[in-house]
Design a protein around this motif. Structure first.
Motif, mmCIF file in Angstrom:
data_model
loop_
_atom_site.group_PDB
_atom_site.id
_atom_site.type_symbol
_atom_site.label_atom_id
_atom_site.label_comp_id
_atom_site.label_asym_id
_atom_site.label_seq_id
_atom_site.Cartn_x
_atom_site.Cartn_y
_atom_site.Cartn_z
ATOM 1 N N GLY A 218 -6.325 10.558 -13.547
ATOM 2 C CA GLY A 218 -6.981 10.293 -12.667
ATOM 3 C C GLY A 218 -7.147 9.328 -12.275
ATOM 4 O O GLY A 218 -7.509 8.162 -12.511
ATOM 5 N N ILE A 219 -7.358 8.930 -10.937
ATOM 6 C CA ILE A 219 -7.865 8.258 -10.195
ATOM 7 C C ILE A 219 -10.000 7.532 -10.570
ATOM 8 O O ILE A 219 -10.428 8.190 -10.451
ATOM 9 C CB ILE A 219 -8.096 7.995 -9.011
ATOM 10 N N SER A 220 -9.368 6.905 -11.477
ATOM 11 C CA SER A 220 -11.126 6.040 -11.351
ATOM 12 C C SER A 220 -11.727 4.669 -11.546
ATOM 13 O O SER A 220 -12.697 4.116 -11.450
ATOM 14 C CB SER A 220 -11.308 6.505 -12.764
ATOM 15 N N ALA A 221 -9.979 4.045 -10.895
ATOM 16 C CA ALA A 221 -10.133 3.057 -10.441
ATOM 17 C C ALA A 221 -8.982 1.877 -9.461
ATOM 18 O O ALA A 221 -8.219 2.488 -9.459
ATOM 19 C CB ALA A 221 -10.355 1.820 -11.264
ATOM 20 N N THR A 222 -9.161 0.748 -8.952
ATOM 21 C CA THR A 222 -8.366 0.732 -8.103
ATOM 22 C C THR A 222 -7.560 0.044 -8.809
ATOM 23 O O THR A 222 -7.437 -0.339 -10.414
ATOM 24 C CB THR A 222 -8.787 -0.490 -7.140
ATOM 25 N N LEU A 223 -6.039 0.210 -8.325
ATOM 26 C CA LEU A 223 -4.297 -0.703 -9.062
ATOM 27 C C LEU A 223 -4.671 -2.087 -9.366
ATOM 28 O O LEU A 223 -5.590 -2.990 -8.041
ATOM 29 C CB LEU A 223 -3.735 0.114 -8.540
ATOM 30 N N PRO A 224 -4.403 -3.008 -9.969
ATOM 31 C CA PRO A 224 -4.294 -4.599 -9.868
ATOM 32 C C PRO A 224 -3.564 -5.051 -9.118
ATOM 33 O O PRO A 224 -2.086 -4.812 -9.394
ATOM 34 C CB PRO A 224 -4.246 -4.440 -11.070
ATOM 35 N N THR A 225 -3.639 -4.913 -7.457
ATOM 36 C CA THR A 225 -3.195 -5.433 -7.005
ATOM 37 C C THR A 225 -3.669 -5.463 -5.418
ATOM 38 O O THR A 225 -4.604 -4.647 -5.067
ATOM 39 C CB THR A 225 -1.449 -4.211 -6.375
ATOM 40 N N SER A 226 -2.745 -6.315 -4.885
ATOM 41 C CA SER A 226 -2.902 -7.034 -3.566
ATOM 42 C C SER A 226 -2.465 -6.022 -2.158
ATOM 43 O O SER A 226 -3.097 -6.784 -1.285
ATOM 44 C CB SER A 226 -2.730 -8.618 -3.221
ATOM 45 N N ARG A 227 -1.195 -5.286 -3.051
ATOM 46 C CA ARG A 227 -0.306 -3.814 -1.738
ATOM 47 C C ARG A 227 -1.068 -3.361 -1.633
ATOM 48 O O ARG A 227 -2.679 -3.120 -2.341
ATOM 49 C CB ARG A 227 0.955 -3.912 -2.281
ATOM 50 N N LYS A 228 -1.267 -2.292 -0.770
ATOM 51 C CA LYS A 228 -1.786 -1.340 -0.219
ATOM 52 C C LYS A 228 -1.244 0.010 -1.401
ATOM 53 O O LYS A 228 -0.393 0.159 -1.813
ATOM 54 C CB LYS A 228 -1.291 -0.484 1.143
ATOM 55 N N VAL A 229 -2.240 0.764 -2.115
ATOM 56 C CA VAL A 229 -1.802 2.175 -2.971
ATOM 57 C C VAL A 229 -1.881 3.267 -1.965
ATOM 58 O O VAL A 229 -2.923 3.544 -1.657
ATOM 59 C CB VAL A 229 -2.801 2.247 -3.860
ATOM 60 N N TRP A 230 -0.833 4.164 -2.034
ATOM 61 C CA TRP A 230 -0.309 5.028 -1.926
ATOM 62 C C TRP A 230 -0.787 6.281 -3.255
ATOM 63 O O TRP A 230 -0.061 6.130 -4.403
ATOM 64 C CB TRP A 230 0.327 5.588 -1.069
ATOM 65 N N GLN A 231 -1.982 7.197 -3.178
ATOM 66 C CA GLN A 231 -1.278 7.835 -4.088
ATOM 67 C C GLN A 231 -0.888 9.252 -3.001
ATOM 68 O O GLN A 231 -0.539 9.926 -2.362
ATOM 69 C CB GLN A 231 -2.579 9.278 -4.066
ATOM 70 N N THR A 232 1.090 9.546 -4.227
ATOM 71 C CA THR A 232 1.672 10.380 -3.528
ATOM 72 C C THR A 232 2.254 11.516 -4.512
ATOM 73 O O THR A 232 2.986 12.216 -3.145
ATOM 74 C CB THR A 232 3.169 8.942 -4.101
ATOM 75 N N GLU A 233 1.383 11.695 -5.303
ATOM 76 C CA GLU A 233 1.977 13.183 -5.343
ATOM 77 C C GLU A 233 0.672 14.118 -6.084
ATOM 78 O O GLU A 233 0.094 13.290 -7.664
ATOM 79 C CB GLU A 233 3.386 13.363 -6.276
#
Ligand SMILES: *[C@@H]1O[C@H](CO)[C@@H](O)[C@H](O)[C@H]1NC(C)=O
Ligand SMILES: *[C@@H]1O[C@H](CO)[C@@H](O)[C@H](O)[C@H]1NC(C)=O
Ligand SMILES: *[C@@H]1O[C@H](CO)[C@@H](O)[C@H](O)[C@H]1NC(C)=O
Ligand SMILES: *[C@@H]1O[C@H](CO)[C@@H](O)[C@H](O)[C@H]1NC(C)=O
Length: 469
Positions: A276-291
């Motif tokens: 699951g989501i517990s932290a940000t992803l290592p990116t400067s791009r936008k992040v989408w939770q898609t499903e």
């Protein structure tokens, strides 16, 4: 203690006074986090026909529930599956290239059936409501482009590292094929804005699936990006990689960066199933939770039953975690509708469509409270106050300020919202007894909003017009 108006009016005996403690929430517009693209769902794998096949007026009612920004969820993103299957057996999504040429140098014959497994119609309805974010997402390339010769059961796209195909390198053919799909939508009046070429590439299964690690994804992105540019589609954002879980996607994201393609990507996408989501992803791009959805539970319309996986309250908390800990710019549920027969009437749908009728879950209303109020283009801002509350705040592009408040305690809490100069405020609440019901908010002379309580284990949303709006 809260007393409803009816009880208070009917009471003859003296009644206990309304609890006087008010929990103060303070919005901080100077503290800015991610920008928001929206909230959405998919009707892939022919689920779209559940809506399409309903008789009027029910069909329009379901469409209105999904997209209306006054009475429905106001969903702002539709995620469509780009079909890869040879036909529409079972719930498969048929491809626009059912038969392939012998080698990648010649183009396949493209066939557009005008339906796209029902998704084109749903997309056209969405567009009528002003939705302008369409995520087209392939679960796999067609079989003739892959190492295993079929669109199901994993396999690699021929041409990425680690693949060996006697027929050659099909990366350009796959990129051209995805452009063709976008063209068919364009001709049908729907503009694809985001494009994904993988779904759960760490999971091989009996339906459409294609494997990829981060460097193999980069091998394809290096072909896809210039292909979109040449086709005049630079505005279409490349999405990668819809992994099964946040940790898998973190690993893939690091490999994409290492391969030097992060800047070619519009959005980093992930599902939170395997972790699951517990932290940000290592990116400067936008992040989408898609499903994401409740794949474990049986069909439930409950709001709160001690935190069950399908409770509406549980999903309000998931959305909260995605928006805060995950820094996501979009949060998408899996399928909006499903019938009773599919997957033993499990809980992966928001709306059950059965025998010509439909039934709405409380998960739907949890999404609606966020989706209807936080509009595309909003920016998440700071909000503080209330140890039992999980609050988020947003500045919409039209200048209105949104505050969403989950009460994790069983006792109702009276709220005030300050830190902004309110001149008008609307509010809604959802709990066991209410489905995003409007409640009256009061605006004080100092610009503070009050008069609204969040029920125990309930959810309240405010949309506040300020003197700066
Ligand atoms: C949060 O998302 C924004 C994109 O809206 C991005 O610019 C920022 O770097 C992200 N922050 C973190 C900590 O990931
Ligand atoms: C659909 O495609 C599958 C896989 O190629 C094949 O086995 C099946 O016979 C086809 N069904 C129809 C109805 O054409
Ligand atoms: C949304 O619902 C409201 C209230 O029923 C209605 O007036 C409006 O026309 C609907 N919006 C659209 C785009 O259909
Ligand atoms: C991806 O798989 C290929 C083929 O096995 C391998 O060469 C490459 O190192 C892998 N990349 C990552 C990041 O694991």
């Amino acid at each position: 203690m809260h007393l409803s108006g009816v009880v208070a009016a009917a009471a003859v005996l003296p009644i206990a006074p309304r609890q006087s403690t008010v929990t103060a929430l303070t919005v901080n517009l100077d503290q800015k986090f991610q920008s928001i693209d929206g909230f959405g769902f998919s009707e892939a794998f022919q689920r779209a026909y559940n809506i399409y096949n309903l008789e009027e007026p029910k069909r329009s009612q379901v469409v209105d529930l999904l997209f209306n920004t006054t009475t429905g969820a106001g969903f702002s993103i539709v995620r469509n599956g780009i079909g890869s299957s040879p036909n529409s057996s079972l719930d498969w999504m048929n491809t626009i290239a059912p038969t392939g040429p012998a080698n990648p140098a010649s183009a396949p014959e493209y066939i557009w059936d005008g339906k796209d497994s029902g998704q084109l119609w749903v997309s056209q309805q969405a567009a009528k409501y002003g939705v302008n974010t369409f995520y087209a997402n392939a679960w796999s390339a067609p079989g003739f482009m892959k190492t295993n010769g079929r669109d199901s059961n994993g396999g690699l796209l021929c041409g990425v590292r680690g693949s060996a195909c006697s027929s050659g390198d099909w990366r350009q053919a796959y990129a051209d094929y995805l452009v063709k799909y976008i063209r068919f939508y364009e001709e049908s009046g729907v503009q694809v804005t985001h494009l994904g070429f993988l779904n759960e590439p760490d999971f091989s299964t009996s339906y459409a699936s294609m494997q990829s690690n981060g460097s193999q994804s980069a091998d394809f992105i290096k072909v896809l990006h210039p292909t979109l540019a040449k086709a005049g589609l630079s505005h279409v954002h490349i999405a990668c990689c819809d992994a099964t879980g946040w940790r898998v996607q973190a690993t893939m994201t690091n490999a994409l960066k290492e391969a030097g393609v992060e800047d070619l990507i519009g959005i980093i996408t992930s599902h939170p199933y395997s972790n699951g989501i517990s932290a940000t992803l290592p990116t400067s791009r936008k992040v989408w939770q898609t499903e994401y959805s409740d794949l474990a539970g049986g069909w439930s319309t409950a709001w709160y039953t001690n935190g069950a996986t399908g409770d509406g309250y549980t999903w309000a908390n998931h959305i909260y975690t995605g928006l805060t800990a995950g820094n996501v710019s979009a949060y998408l549920w899996w399928v909006a509708t499903q019938d009773r027969e599919t997957n033993n009437n499990n809980n992966e749908k928001l709306i059950l469509v059965d025998k010509g009728d439909y039934f709405v879950s409380k998960r739907f209303w949890a999404f609606a409270q966020y989706s209807r109020t936080i509009r595309p283009g909003a920016v998440r801002v700071g909000v503080a106050g209330g140890s039992n509350l999980r609050s988020t705040a947003f500045l919409n592009a039209d200048g209105t300020v949104v505050v969403n408040v989950i009460n994790t305690d069983a006792t109702e809490a009276a709220l005030s919202v300050s830190g902004i100069k309110a001149i008008a405020a609307k509010a809604w609440k959802t709990d066991n007894d209410n489905d995003m019901v409007a409640v009256v908010a009061t605006v004080g002379s100092g610009g503070t909003v009050s008069g609204v309580s969040v029920p125990g284990r309930g959810l309240v949303s405010f949309v506040i017009t300020t003197s700066a709006s």
